[in-house]
Design a protein around this motif. Structure first.
Motif, mmCIF file in Angstrom:
data_model
loop_
_atom_site.group_PDB
_atom_site.id
_atom_site.type_symbol
_atom_site.label_atom_id
_atom_site.label_comp_id
_atom_site.label_asym_id
_atom_site.label_seq_id
_atom_site.Cartn_x
_atom_site.Cartn_y
_atom_site.Cartn_z
ATOM 1 N N SER A 101 25.780 47.347 -5.969
ATOM 2 C CA SER A 101 26.192 48.474 -6.959
ATOM 3 C C SER A 101 25.391 48.130 -8.124
ATOM 4 C CB SER A 101 27.717 48.304 -6.825
ATOM 5 O OG SER A 101 28.263 48.625 -6.076
ATOM 6 N N ALA A 102 25.267 46.905 -8.562
ATOM 7 C CA ALA A 102 24.474 46.673 -9.814
ATOM 8 C C ALA A 102 23.157 47.299 -9.730
ATOM 9 C CB ALA A 102 24.535 44.957 -10.179
ATOM 10 N N LEU A 105 22.399 50.906 -10.698
ATOM 11 C CA LEU A 105 22.715 51.421 -11.685
ATOM 12 C C LEU A 105 21.469 51.802 -12.463
ATOM 13 C CD1 LEU A 105 25.374 49.011 -13.833
ATOM 14 C CD2 LEU A 105 25.601 51.704 -13.064
ATOM 15 N N PRO A 138 28.633 41.717 -10.182
ATOM 16 C CA PRO A 138 27.772 42.900 -10.386
ATOM 17 C C PRO A 138 27.840 43.497 -11.983
ATOM 18 C CG PRO A 138 29.392 43.879 -9.196
ATOM 19 C CD PRO A 138 29.683 42.288 -9.171
ATOM 20 N N MET A 139 28.868 43.251 -12.535
ATOM 21 C CA MET A 139 28.772 43.709 -14.036
ATOM 22 C C MET A 139 28.061 42.833 -14.868
ATOM 23 S SD MET A 139 30.642 42.762 -17.107
ATOM 24 C CE MET A 139 32.209 41.894 -16.513
ATOM 25 N N ALA A 197 24.207 43.165 -14.101
ATOM 26 C CA ALA A 197 23.684 43.998 -14.780
ATOM 27 C C ALA A 197 23.422 43.886 -16.225
ATOM 28 C CB ALA A 197 24.505 45.377 -14.575
ATOM 29 N N GLY A 211 34.664 49.690 -17.103
ATOM 30 C CA GLY A 211 34.621 49.616 -15.598
ATOM 31 C C GLY A 211 36.027 49.082 -15.108
ATOM 32 N N ASN A 218 28.384 54.169 -17.758
ATOM 33 C CA ASN A 218 27.819 53.557 -16.624
ATOM 34 C C ASN A 218 28.875 52.334 -16.330
ATOM 35 O OD1 ASN A 218 25.292 54.774 -15.799
ATOM 36 N ND2 ASN A 218 25.185 54.755 -18.015
ATOM 37 N N LEU A 274 29.529 52.115 -12.200
ATOM 38 C CA LEU A 274 29.607 50.833 -11.419
ATOM 39 C C LEU A 274 31.173 51.029 -10.552
ATOM 40 C CD1 LEU A 274 28.337 48.440 -10.536
ATOM 41 C CD2 LEU A 274 29.221 47.262 -12.662
ATOM 42 N N SER A 299 31.190 53.073 -7.698
ATOM 43 C CA SER A 299 30.561 52.644 -6.515
ATOM 44 C C SER A 299 31.198 51.463 -5.812
ATOM 45 C CB SER A 299 29.216 51.962 -7.085
ATOM 46 O OG SER A 299 28.569 51.276 -6.085
#
Length: 247
Positions: free
Chosen positions: A43-44, A47, A121-122, A125, A165, A209, A213, A216
């Motif tokens: 998922s990252a 982005l 993933p956050m 990113a 998010g 965004n 994320l 997703s």
């Protein structure tokens, strides 16, 4: 990442929404999420990068950041300050009032495990795009006390917004669990990100965004049997819980 790791760990322990945050000295242990690590990290990868310099989106970011200075000391600024952490009592109250119920163990477990999938993933990113926070570009005032030095290194990088998010991921999840409160829950989720712009610690595209994320991650989680089982348990728990009255 530390704030979110503590949050997920304390939720699973039943403390964040009911008893307050754990002591800072406690080493947070993320609960298991619903996704395989590679699925969450994908998922990252999907982005888009932050807006390019002088692109329409980047110009809009700078305009909204400048405009937000008018709100310093105003109602949104105060709310953002009070909800500065997702462990803060004001944030917890906003969440429980949106649900209209006090989250029990099954609901806390669901939220903790969804957050556990979002954090890696956050963080990846943020490290990849390395976007500065808006207040670092002009030494402007921001509501988070960790920005007092004009650097705010403890906050990490800006893109995407973790608060936005997490707020939107929980809104999507809780709306699934309690459809009758979907409007209130989604308003809470959107507000979590919007307050980060009011606080002047995020560009609007960071917030937008962060939500991308979250969507997703949520779509992947919904496809897993473990998520569906925990969702059913949370739904039953919330439907049976006493309705709260918030003023």
């Amino acid at each position: 990442m530390m704030r979110f790791a503590i949050l997920a760990a304390s939720l699973l322990a039943g403390s964040a929404l009911a008893q307050g945050a754990p002591e800072p000295s406690m080493a947070p242990q993320l609960p298991p999420g619903y996704l395989a690590p590679e699925a969450a990290m994908a998922s990252a990868v999907m982005l888009p990068p932050p807006p390019a310099r002088n692109s329409p989106a980047e110009i809009a970011d700078r305009y909204l950041y400048a405009l937000s200075a008018r709100g310093i000391g105003g109602p949104d600024w105060v709310a953002a300050t009070e909800q500065i952490s997702i462990q803060a009592p004001a944030f917890q109250k906003a969440l429980t009032c949106a649900i209209g119920k006090l989250p029990g163990p099954a609901t806390r477990k669901l939220l903790a495990r969804t957050a556990a999938d979002f954090v890696p993933p956050m963080a990846a990113a943020k490290a990849k795009f390395n976007r500065p926070r808006p207040f670092t570009t002009d030494k402007g005032q921001a509501c988070d006390p960790e920005t007092a030095d004009g650097v705010g290194a403890a906050l990490g990088m800006a893109y995407p917004s973790g608060h936005s998010g997490i707020g939107w991921l929980w809104a999507l999840t809780l709306a699934d669990a309690l459809p009758a409160r979907a409007n209130e829950i989604r308003a809470f989720g959107k507000g979590t990100g919007d307050l980060r712009v009011a606080c002047r610690v995020h560009w609007m595209s960071d917030v937008q965004n962060g939500r991308v994320l979250a969507v997703s991650i949520h779509e992947k989680q919904r496809a897993t049997p473990a998520f569906q089982a925990d969702l059913a348990a949370a739904r039953a728990e919330l439907e049976a819980a006493e309705t709260l009255r918030c003023e």
